[in-house]
Design an enzyme around this catalytic site. Sequence first.
Site, PDB file in Angstrom:
ATOM      1  CE  LYS A  80      -4.557   0.285   0.359  1.00  0.00           C
ATOM      2  NZ  LYS A  80      -5.551  -0.643  -0.164  1.00  0.00           N
ATOM      3  N   GLY A 237     -25.552   1.106   4.029  1.00  0.00           N
ATOM      4  CA  GLY A 237     -24.703   1.860   3.095  1.00  0.00           C
ATOM      5  C   GLY A 237     -25.142   1.590   1.665  1.00  0.00           C
ATOM      6  N   GLY A 239     -23.901   3.150  -1.123  1.00  0.00           N
ATOM      7  CA  GLY A 239     -22.929   3.788  -2.024  1.00  0.00           C
ATOM      8  C   GLY A 239     -22.724   2.900  -3.234  1.00  0.00           C
ATOM      9  CE1 TYR A 243     -29.924   2.478  -5.319  1.00  0.00           C
ATOM     10  CE2 TYR A 243     -29.122   1.697  -7.436  1.00  0.00           C
ATOM     11  CZ  TYR A 243     -30.128   2.245  -6.666  1.00  0.00           C
ATOM     12  OH  TYR A 243     -31.336   2.547  -7.251  1.00  0.00           O
TER      13      TYR A 243
END
Length: 407
Positions: A80, A237, A239, A243
């Site tokens: 990362k 949620g 988002g 969704y």
Amino acid sequence: MQLWHEMEREGMEELIFCHDPRRGLKAVIAIHSTALGPALGGCRYWTYASEEEAVRDAIKLAKGMTYKSAVSGLPYGGGKAVVWDVPAELFTHPGEARPNIHLAFGKGKQNTGHPANIIKDKETLDGLDKGSGMGMGMSSTNNLQACRRAETFRSLGRYLARLNGRYVTGLDLGTTVADMDQIRLETVHVTDTTGSLGAQDDFTAEMTAYGVYTGIVTSLRHQGIDALQGISIAVQGLGKVGYALCRYLHAAGARLIVADVVPERVQRALVQFSGAISADPAHIHAADCKVFAPCALGCVLTPATVEELRCSIVAGAANNQLSHRELVVRRMQARGILYAPDYVLNAGGIISTAYELEGAGPDLIRQKVAGIAGTLSKVYTIAEQTALSTADAADQLAEAVLQSAKP
Ligand code: NAI
């Protein structure tokens, strides 16, 4: 912070600190493991309270990527990059000349004024400061910020180039396709650049949602339920992932209970998914349902909320769902609630990136994401055979893959 101690504890291979004050770059690249292949994991652009917090975040996220790739059978390790979003003024050294960035908006097929379109040519920052000649409807301050940001990520690209592919970066929280395009000017070891599948935000989220959907079906089967018809599922949620997940679940006949802190998103879901009902976002975990799918924030499963769960399966996309891992996992186990480990379930995004790197198209990627069903079944089998929690079983599976790769 005792860095080496921390690295030893987490099994980190390498930490690279990047400092380029003229270009506003303060970043850490964390390579957790390359045992299975190049470290793969996105680049986060975030404001941290301290250096220690930034480094810890990089280490934790990189390690998470190692486990996610390993358990998913990908030939990649974990890494990362964390770029600290430091206010520009903190980086300007007194009396130092500004970087001489040249700009030419008006070239290329998409002329949006976006940093991706910055090409070394024509105008200088000084010109921008005077508000000269942009004609893009953007303020010079915005353009200046865009230029600074472009320089920051291009500088990061130079650090990444030196790693010769040991780490491959991509999108994560706070970064944009334009940032990846800047990195691409310096190195090929970056994904999610303009034109790639990963740059289509919806594609990655769609694959993540598809993986979660597959995992929910697998978890229900594990409890003897073969069809989603009439099964109530609470999705926290709405988002990009939440969704899309609702779409899959609704098409399969599930009864949806939905919540989001943004009321318009809830309204949209209620209109789109017939029969759906809404719940209070703060209490949806306690909804009377078969499956609770956290798809918003991390740490939703706390010692308090775990006692309020009324579902028999927790399976969602959110990263780091457990606030107090041992305690929460033990309570779920004791209460007979099946927990689908987050990093197994939400691997659709990284599977998609990994296979796109190998040249796969959308159909093959979807097939590979469907493999999450098999991985999750293995985790459940290990948990049953060993009496481990499903969270520990997932770790054991990932660690076994990593061990087998060691010479
Ligand atoms: P998003 O930012 O598009 O959606 C998050 C949604 O949660 C937003 O609609 C937001 O309003 C809502 N929300 C925030 N706080 C809430 C609360 N307290 N209660 C109810 N709703 C709340 O994020 P996205 O991409 O959909 O990701 C969702 C989760 O899945 C995140 O935890 C993310 O880290 C994780 N994830 C996402 C992947 C992806 O491909 N996008 C890949 C792997 C994990």
